[in-house]
Write an enzyme that holds these catalytic residues in place. Structure first.
Site, short mmCIF file in Angstrom:
data_model
loop_
_atom_site.label_atom_id
_atom_site.label_comp_id
_atom_site.label_asym_id
_atom_site.label_seq_id
_atom_site.Cartn_x
_atom_site.Cartn_y
_atom_site.Cartn_z
N ASP A 78 -11.53 2.18 3.52
CA ASP A 78 -11.73 0.73 3.36
C ASP A 78 -13.21 0.40 3.18
O ASP A 78 -13.57 -0.70 2.77
CB ASP A 78 -11.22 -0.02 4.61
N LYS A 82 0.84 -1.20 0.00
CA LYS A 82 0.00 0.00 0.00
C LYS A 82 0.87 1.25 0.00
O LYS A 82 0.62 2.20 -0.74
CB LYS A 82 -0.94 0.00 1.22
N GLN A 93 -5.09 -1.80 9.44
CA GLN A 93 -4.80 -3.08 8.78
C GLN A 93 -5.36 -4.24 9.63
O GLN A 93 -5.03 -4.36 10.81
CB GLN A 93 -3.28 -3.22 8.59
#
Ligand code: NDP
Length: 281
Positions: A119, A52, A96
């Site tokens: 997300d 990322k 994460q």
């Protein structure tokens, strides 16, 4: 022989468009900022986080990774999220997953401002997706839809079967396909006669995490197969939930693993971050 849906290629094209948008934002004095919070040492997560960071660097998003030790108290993580929620230089925040077991994932995800939830896991964004009102869409299923669109594959009226009902892939994939007028069936580990469902699918999305469980003779001839699964064999080889070789001779379209859904997931994260910057500035 199935045509290959090349996620890498589609991802590169979308990233080129995003880089141009970022350039324009920068000319207006705004650099899109993504904050990634990584708690613990999970080796797979280390790779995802690094990927990322790299993807952000390549297209000009300012990414900052906040690494926290495995035994970080939940309140400390919540404190960081609150600070990032208030930081005008941060347009997107992601934690994460998975997070350590002593933390409550629902509480953590809910603490992220829905406007920065790139997300798409916050219940507000999930609710907006359910009701078809926009909001940030979870990156993996969003990437699946983008690939279908890029290849001009019809969704409307088709029977879509999703294997897996997770909040991050299966359920949102089902909703997105439903919004595009597919007739959707969600299967899971308790589904009776899953083989019958799979055989009827015009569009099959596999998000199970079982290496090569779907063989070519289980698939409807000509079906579109989107293989979300990422499984590492003992040999170190990465494979999907679909047995690629046999499925390629039955399916009409298929995504490879790697190089299919994977590159699209990160790309849609970049896309959501740019969208957040555009909205917040
Ligand atoms: P989860 O483990 O959260 O969900 C797996 C789902 O598969 C569950 O709903 C489970 O059913 C179902 N399932 C398990 N066994 C079977 C079976 N034999 N038949 C039918 N359904 C079954 O996984 P995720 O959704 O997070 O991820 C799925 C896969 O996708 C993983 O391999 C993951 O690595 C990969 N992934 C890939 C991404 C990418 O970018 N390409 C991004 C995210 C995930 P039940 O609910 O009944 O337990």
């Amino acid at each position: 022989m199935a045509k290959v849906i090349d996620g890498k290629e589609v991802a590169s094209e979308i990233r080129r468009g995003l880089a141009e948008k970022i350039q324009r934002l920068k000319e207006g004095g705004v650099t899109p900022g993504l904050a990634v919070i990584f708690v613990g040492e999970d080796p797979a997560s280390q790779i995802y986080v690094r990927n990322k960071e790299k993807a952000c660097e390549e297209i000009g998003i300012n990414s900052t990774t906040h690494r926290m030790p495995e035994d970080t108290p939940q309140n400390e993580l919540l404190g960081l999220i609150s600070k990032l929620n208030d930081d005008p230089g941060v347009h997107g925040i992601l934690v994460q997953l998975p997070i350590p077991k002593h933390m409550d994932e629902e509480v953590i995800l809910r603490a992220i401002s829905a406007d920065k939830d790139v997300d798409g896991f916050h219940p507000i964004n999930m609710g907006l997706l359910l009701t078809g009102q926009g909001g940030f869409k979870p990156c993996t299923p969003y990437g699946c839809i983008k690939m279908l669109d890029k290849y001009g594959i019809d969704i409307r009226g088709k029977k879509a079967v999703i294997l897996g009902r997770s909040n991050i892939v299966g359920k949102p994939a089902a909703l997105m396909l439903l919004h595009r007028d597919a007739t959707v069936t969600i299967c899971h580990s308790r589904t009776d006669n899953i083989a019958k469902e799979i055989r009827e699918a015009d569009i099959l999305v596999t998000a199970v995490g079982k290496p090569e469980m779907i063989k070519g003779d289980m698939i409807k001839p000509g079906a579109v197969v989107l293989d979300v699964g990422i499984n590492r064999l003992e040999s170190g080889k990465l494979v999907g939930d679909v047995h690629y070789q046999s499925a390629s001779s039955t399916a009409g379209w298929i995504t490879p693993v790697p190089g299919g859904v994977g590159p699209m997931t990160i790309t849609m994260l970049l896309s959501n971050t740019v969208e957040a910057a555009e909205k917040l500035c």
